[in-house]
Design an enzyme around this catalytic site. Structure first.
Site, short mmCIF file in Angstrom:
data_model
loop_
_atom_site.label_atom_id
_atom_site.label_comp_id
_atom_site.label_asym_id
_atom_site.label_seq_id
_atom_site.Cartn_x
_atom_site.Cartn_y
_atom_site.Cartn_z
N SER A 126 0.80 -1.23 0.00
CA SER A 126 0.00 0.00 0.00
C SER A 126 0.83 1.28 0.00
O SER A 126 0.30 2.37 0.23
CB SER A 126 -0.91 0.00 1.23
OG SER A 126 -0.14 -0.05 2.42
N GLU A 127 2.12 1.17 -0.26
CA GLU A 127 3.01 2.32 -0.13
C GLU A 127 2.53 3.54 -0.91
O GLU A 127 2.54 4.67 -0.39
CB GLU A 127 4.44 1.94 -0.60
CG GLU A 127 5.26 1.20 0.44
CD GLU A 127 4.96 -0.29 0.50
OE1 GLU A 127 5.72 -1.00 1.18
OE2 GLU A 127 3.98 -0.74 -0.11
N VAL A 128 2.11 3.34 -2.18
CA VAL A 128 1.72 4.50 -2.99
C VAL A 128 0.50 5.20 -2.40
O VAL A 128 0.38 6.42 -2.47
CB VAL A 128 1.46 4.13 -4.46
CG1 VAL A 128 2.74 3.69 -5.14
CG2 VAL A 128 0.38 3.06 -4.60
#
Length: 246
Positions: A126-128
């Protein structure tokens, strides 16, 4: 922070750090050190899982916000070292994904040779969506694990469950009961393969990815700058506040 047990010929590493087994600099350093020690002592088959109901919810964002750029300058290399140590470990590695494996937790699981997931567990990079870029080691692990699905998984930043996680390369199979026991059995089976053949084949398969990780100093310098930037820090603080209000 890491509980190590021996089950037959398999070492079981259990992340045990707070409520969600968040990855901070200290936990990452302990994990890297444990993997290196195990590697030097024979590289036995490993299972990694999380204590409680979470595998790992990813980076400890509270520490990131509180520590600012000084902390992220330590965190990004610590993440890269831990992911590379797991991905490059010579022996068999199996992730028992017993609960949420999010962002860095997802990458850590995907660095393993095999990934078993419970039906209720969520997994996703889920970094972005949080608003931070991937260290090169993290991105390369995900590229290797997800193959043709990597771009969608990384740019969507969504979480996946069950069969959907398997389809997207985030897991190999869903295990409804006795997850850790199933992971130990899988690791034991892989550990029964002639050692030299397994390790040499694994090394050949992963060599191009490991080479890209080790050539990443310039890119990871930019990643550290972006993680520590004021705009990123404000975004992360707002994200944490939103989580608290849920």
């Amino acid at each position: 922070m890491i509980d190590v047990q021996t089950v037959g010929a398999v070492r079981v590493l259990t992340l045990s750090s707070g409520r969600v087994n968040a990855l901070d600099v200290e936990l990452l350093a302990e994990l890297t050190g444990e993997l290196r020690e195990l590697r030097s002592s024979g590289a036995e088959a490993l299972v990694i899982t999380g204590a409680g109901r979470v595998f790992s919810a990813g980076v400890d964002l509270e520490s990131v916000v509180q520590g600012g750029a000084g902390y992220t300058d330590r965190l990004v290399p610590a993440l890269s070292e831990a992911f590379e140590a797991m991905f490059g470990y010579p022996g068999p590695t199996v992730a028992a994904i017993n609960g949420a494996a999010i962002a860095g937790g997802c990458v850590l699981a995907c660095a393993c040779d095999r990934r078993l997931i419970s039906p209720e567990a969520q997994i996703g990079a889920s970094e972005v969506r949080v608003g931070v870029p991937f260290p090169v080691a993290a991105l390369e692990v995900m590229r290797y694990a997800c193959g043709d699905h990597a771009e969608r998984v990384l740019l969507d930043g969504r979480t996946h469950r069950g069969a959907d996680a398997v389809v997207n390369g985030l897991a190999h199979r869903v295990v409804a009961e006795d997850l850790v026991e199933a992971a130990v059995a899988e690791a034991s089976d892989l550990g029964g393969i002639p050692v030299d053949a397994y390790r040499h084949t694994k090394a050949q398969l992963r060599a191009p990815t490991l080479a890209r990780m080790r050539e990443a100093a310039a890119i990871d310098g930019e990643v550290r700058r972006l993680w520590g930037a004021d705009q990123t820090q404000r975004r992360l603080a707002a994200y944490l506040e939103g989580l608290r209000r849920r």
